[in-house]
Design a protein around this motif. Structure first.
Motif, short mmCIF file in Angstrom:
data_model
loop_
_atom_site.label_atom_id
_atom_site.label_comp_id
_atom_site.label_asym_id
_atom_site.label_seq_id
_atom_site.Cartn_x
_atom_site.Cartn_y
_atom_site.Cartn_z
N THR A 77 -64.45 12.77 26.57
CA THR A 77 -63.51 12.97 25.08
C THR A 77 -62.73 14.48 25.57
N GLU A 78 -61.59 14.85 24.65
CA GLU A 78 -60.63 15.87 24.63
C GLU A 78 -59.87 15.99 23.95
N LYS A 81 -54.10 18.30 23.35
CA LYS A 81 -52.82 17.26 23.12
C LYS A 81 -52.81 17.08 24.65
N TYR A 84 -55.23 14.98 26.85
CA TYR A 84 -55.68 13.88 25.95
C TYR A 84 -54.04 12.51 27.08
N LYS A 88 -55.14 9.88 28.99
CA LYS A 88 -54.65 7.95 28.74
C LYS A 88 -53.79 7.50 29.60
N VAL A 98 -61.48 6.83 26.65
CA VAL A 98 -61.12 8.26 26.33
C VAL A 98 -60.94 8.21 24.84
N PHE A 100 -60.15 11.39 21.94
CA PHE A 100 -59.63 12.65 21.25
C PHE A 100 -60.77 13.07 20.75
#
Length: 252
Positions: A77-78, A81, A84, A88, A98, A100
């Motif tokens: 998780t991240e 942005k 993130y 990806k 992956v 969010f």
């Protein structure tokens, strides 16, 4: 260097690009006291290849990749942005899931999804961790405590603007116990952190705005000049960190 020129130079430092969770710029610009434990060794002691793993707040995946866990058994998780989007492109094509995560800390996974959950310096909801962890599963987390960076906060006059909430080994441990976890290991430490030049200090402060809110060279130039005087006199500027680590096991 004249003050106007110095301010412009320091502003180039705070504008430097920052990707993932990479602090390589600070090599040779700071020194940090070692913790009495090593998070990566604790993880390796408990991690095995057949486990379904979740790494919360993985950043750019730098630490995660050192564990060499099978990509198909790995989720991350991240909540930032840029990271993130990086993940990806970097991890998703390798088979890593992956996801969010927003400020609610809701984990978009089914109940009982993971054998082990890792969390290095990321916020979390104990209820969510317990929900997605399998019975007998492990939660390993190293956290930044509420006293972290207070010495530097006082010098920058940001102490009053920091988010104020209690966050310590005792508080976190109690919350996990309430969510049906047995605590297998717990420790806490307050290591020193020394900055050896102003470039390193400015770079660091701008990368963790939640601890030093609204700090910039423009708004805090006077405070930074005072810090520069102390650093020049002593050869370093001392700050203090606050770390704790917990390993919890969900009761079967």
């Amino acid at each position: 260097m004249e003050k106007i020129e110095l301010k412009k130079y320091w502003q180039t430092i705070e504008a430097l690009e920052f990707k993932g969770w990479d602090f390589s710029y600070l090599e040779g610009r700071w020194r940090q006291e070692a913790l009495p434990w090593r998070y990566d060794e604790l993880v390796r002691t408990h991690l095995s290849s057949e486990m379904h793993l979740l790494d919360m707040g993985t950043g750019g995946g730098e630490l995660l990749l050192t564990f060499a866990h099978p990509f198909g058994q790995t989720s991350v998780t991240e909540g930032w942005k840029p990271n993130y989007e990086l993940l990806k492109k970097k991890l998703k094509p390798q088979g890593v899931t992956v996801t969010f995560v927003d400020q609610t800390n809701y984990l978009n996974f089914s109940n009982d999804s993971f054998d082990i959950i890792l969390n290095s310096h990321e916020s979390y909801d104990p209820k969510e961790v317990s929900r997605v962890l399998k019975l007998g599963g492990l939660f390993i987390t190293q956290q930044v405590g509420d006293q972290n960076g207070m010495l530097l906060s006082e010098k920058l006059d940001t102490k009053r603007r920091r988010n104020s909430f209690e966050w310590s080994k005792e508080v976190a441990q109690e919350a996990l116990v309430k969510e049906n976890m047995d605590i297998l290991f717990a420790d806490e430490y307050f290591p020193y952190q020394d900055f050896l030049d102003m470039e390193g200090l400015i770079y660091y402060v701008k990368r963790i705005p939640w601890e030093y809110p609204d700090v910039s060279v423009e708004t805090h130039f006077t405070q930074l000049l005072e810090i520069q005087k102390e650093l020049s006199k002593k050869g370093y500027l001392r700050n203090q960190q606050h770390r704790f680590v917990l390993i919890g096991k969900l009761r079967e």
